[in-house]
Write a protein that holds these residues in place. Sequence first.
Motif, PDB file in Angstrom:
ATOM      1  N   GLN A 295       0.841  -1.191   0.000  1.00  0.00           N
ATOM      2  CA  GLN A 295       0.000   0.000   0.000  1.00  0.00           C
ATOM      3  C   GLN A 295       0.875   1.239   0.000  1.00  0.00           C
ATOM      4  O   GLN A 295       1.849   1.320   0.742  1.00  0.00           O
ATOM      5  CB  GLN A 295      -0.907   0.007   1.244  1.00  0.00           C
ATOM      6  CG  GLN A 295      -1.961   1.069   1.233  1.00  0.00           C
ATOM      7  CD  GLN A 295      -3.136   0.717   0.339  1.00  0.00           C
ATOM      8  OE1 GLN A 295      -3.221  -0.412  -0.166  1.00  0.00           O
ATOM      9  NE2 GLN A 295      -4.024   1.653   0.122  1.00  0.00           N
ATOM     10  N   VAL A 296       0.525   2.205  -0.837  1.00  0.00           N
ATOM     11  CA  VAL A 296       1.258   3.463  -0.942  1.00  0.00           C
ATOM     12  C   VAL A 296       0.323   4.600  -0.559  1.00  0.00           C
ATOM     13  O   VAL A 296      -0.796   4.679  -1.052  1.00  0.00           O
ATOM     14  CB  VAL A 296       1.800   3.674  -2.357  1.00  0.00           C
ATOM     15  CG1 VAL A 296       2.439   5.046  -2.489  1.00  0.00           C
ATOM     16  CG2 VAL A 296       2.790   2.567  -2.717  1.00  0.00           C
ATOM     17  N   GLN A 297       0.790   5.485   0.295  1.00  0.00           N
ATOM     18  CA  GLN A 297       0.038   6.693   0.616  1.00  0.00           C
ATOM     19  C   GLN A 297       0.791   7.897   0.080  1.00  0.00           C
ATOM     20  O   GLN A 297       2.012   7.989   0.221  1.00  0.00           O
ATOM     21  CB  GLN A 297      -0.164   6.808   2.125  1.00  0.00           C
ATOM     22  CG  GLN A 297      -1.082   5.731   2.682  1.00  0.00           C
ATOM     23  CD  GLN A 297      -1.399   5.928   4.152  1.00  0.00           C
ATOM     24  OE1 GLN A 297      -0.594   6.489   4.885  1.00  0.00           O
ATOM     25  NE2 GLN A 297      -2.558   5.476   4.571  1.00  0.00           N
ATOM     26  N   LEU A 298       0.033   8.813  -0.519  1.00  0.00           N
ATOM     27  CA  LEU A 298       0.618   9.996  -1.147  1.00  0.00           C
ATOM     28  C   LEU A 298       0.023  11.250  -0.526  1.00  0.00           C
ATOM     29  O   LEU A 298      -1.201  11.348  -0.378  1.00  0.00           O
ATOM     30  CB  LEU A 298       0.341   9.980  -2.653  1.00  0.00           C
ATOM     31  CG  LEU A 298       0.823   8.730  -3.395  1.00  0.00           C
ATOM     32  CD1 LEU A 298       0.295   8.727  -4.827  1.00  0.00           C
ATOM     33  CD2 LEU A 298       2.336   8.659  -3.393  1.00  0.00           C
ATOM     34  N   ASN A 299       0.877  12.193  -0.193  1.00  0.00           N
ATOM     35  CA  ASN A 299       0.422  13.405   0.480  1.00  0.00           C
ATOM     36  C   ASN A 299       0.988  14.626  -0.235  1.00  0.00           C
ATOM     37  O   ASN A 299       2.191  14.878  -0.163  1.00  0.00           O
ATOM     38  CB  ASN A 299       0.858  13.386   1.936  1.00  0.00           C
ATOM     39  CG  ASN A 299       0.303  14.552   2.721  1.00  0.00           C
ATOM     40  OD1 ASN A 299      -0.762  15.062   2.397  1.00  0.00           O
ATOM     41  ND2 ASN A 299       1.013  14.973   3.747  1.00  0.00           N
TER      42      ASN A 299
ATOM     43  N   THR B 156       7.586   3.203  -4.220  1.00  0.00           N
ATOM     44  CA  THR B 156       7.026   3.804  -5.430  1.00  0.00           C
ATOM     45  C   THR B 156       7.926   3.510  -6.625  1.00  0.00           C
ATOM     46  O   THR B 156       9.132   3.316  -6.471  1.00  0.00           O
ATOM     47  CB  THR B 156       6.858   5.322  -5.276  1.00  0.00           C
ATOM     48  OG1 THR B 156       8.137   5.893  -4.966  1.00  0.00           O
ATOM     49  CG2 THR B 156       5.876   5.654  -4.164  1.00  0.00           C
ATOM     50  N   PHE B 157       7.361   3.537  -7.776  1.00  0.00           N
ATOM     51  CA  PHE B 157       8.090   3.338  -9.026  1.00  0.00           C
ATOM     52  C   PHE B 157       7.887   4.566  -9.889  1.00  0.00           C
ATOM     53  O   PHE B 157       8.390   5.621  -9.570  1.00  0.00           O
ATOM     54  CB  PHE B 157       7.635   2.044  -9.694  1.00  0.00           C
ATOM     55  CG  PHE B 157       7.945   0.834  -8.864  1.00  0.00           C
ATOM     56  CD1 PHE B 157       7.034   0.343  -7.939  1.00  0.00           C
ATOM     57  CD2 PHE B 157       9.174   0.180  -8.989  1.00  0.00           C
ATOM     58  CE1 PHE B 157       7.337  -0.753  -7.154  1.00  0.00           C
ATOM     59  CE2 PHE B 157       9.476  -0.923  -8.213  1.00  0.00           C
ATOM     60  CZ  PHE B 157       8.555  -1.387  -7.284  1.00  0.00           C
TER      61      PHE B 157
ATOM     62  N   SER C  65       0.970   7.312  -8.343  1.00  0.00           N
ATOM     63  CA  SER C  65       2.089   6.403  -8.545  1.00  0.00           C
ATOM     64  C   SER C  65       1.592   5.097  -9.146  1.00  0.00           C
ATOM     65  O   SER C  65       0.404   4.760  -9.054  1.00  0.00           O
ATOM     66  CB  SER C  65       2.815   6.126  -7.221  1.00  0.00           C
ATOM     67  OG  SER C  65       2.026   5.335  -6.364  1.00  0.00           O
ATOM     68  N   ARG C  66       2.517   4.367  -9.751  1.00  0.00           N
ATOM     69  CA  ARG C  66       2.167   3.079 -10.343  1.00  0.00           C
ATOM     70  C   ARG C  66       3.388   2.182 -10.323  1.00  0.00           C
ATOM     71  O   ARG C  66       4.523   2.662 -10.292  1.00  0.00           O
ATOM     72  CB  ARG C  66       1.679   3.258 -11.785  1.00  0.00           C
ATOM     73  CG  ARG C  66       2.757   3.764 -12.731  1.00  0.00           C
ATOM     74  CD  ARG C  66       2.226   3.921 -14.136  1.00  0.00           C
ATOM     75  NE  ARG C  66       3.288   4.192 -15.090  1.00  0.00           N
ATOM     76  CZ  ARG C  66       3.096   4.382 -16.383  1.00  0.00           C
ATOM     77  NH1 ARG C  66       1.867   4.319 -16.881  1.00  0.00           N
ATOM     78  NH2 ARG C  66       4.108   4.612 -17.195  1.00  0.00           N
TER      79      ARG C  66
END
Length: 121
Positions: free
Chosen positions: A1-5, A28-29, A95-96
């Motif tokens: 799981q990625v969280q982006l702020n 992230t990539f 992100s992906r």
Amino acid sequence: QVQLNESGGGLVQAGGSLRLSCAASGRTFDMGWFRQAPGKEREFVAGISWSGVTRKYADSVKGRFTISRDNAKNTVYLQMNSLKPEDTAIYYCTSRSDGSSWLSPLSYDYWGQGTQVTVSS
């Protein structure tokens, strides 16, 4: 799981500059920025590969916006110069892990909550 702020949005006059930041938690990539203006579809703004070698821009922002990243800080940036009223929108970090099309929102796995950018004329 990625969280982006995301952070860094605000109100600026036409011709001015802003720098958006997106801090990520998790691995992230490819990362990117999209934007969505009222009544319009979400559109691609810029994307960057993990190495930073590949950078993509929408035609509407080429020469004015620069995407960059600091992998040590797990953060991606969007430097926006020569801002125009038509740049007004909510800007989303994304992100992906993989994908073929940089332009399609469907190619991305995680999204931030967005930050408002308003450019006055």
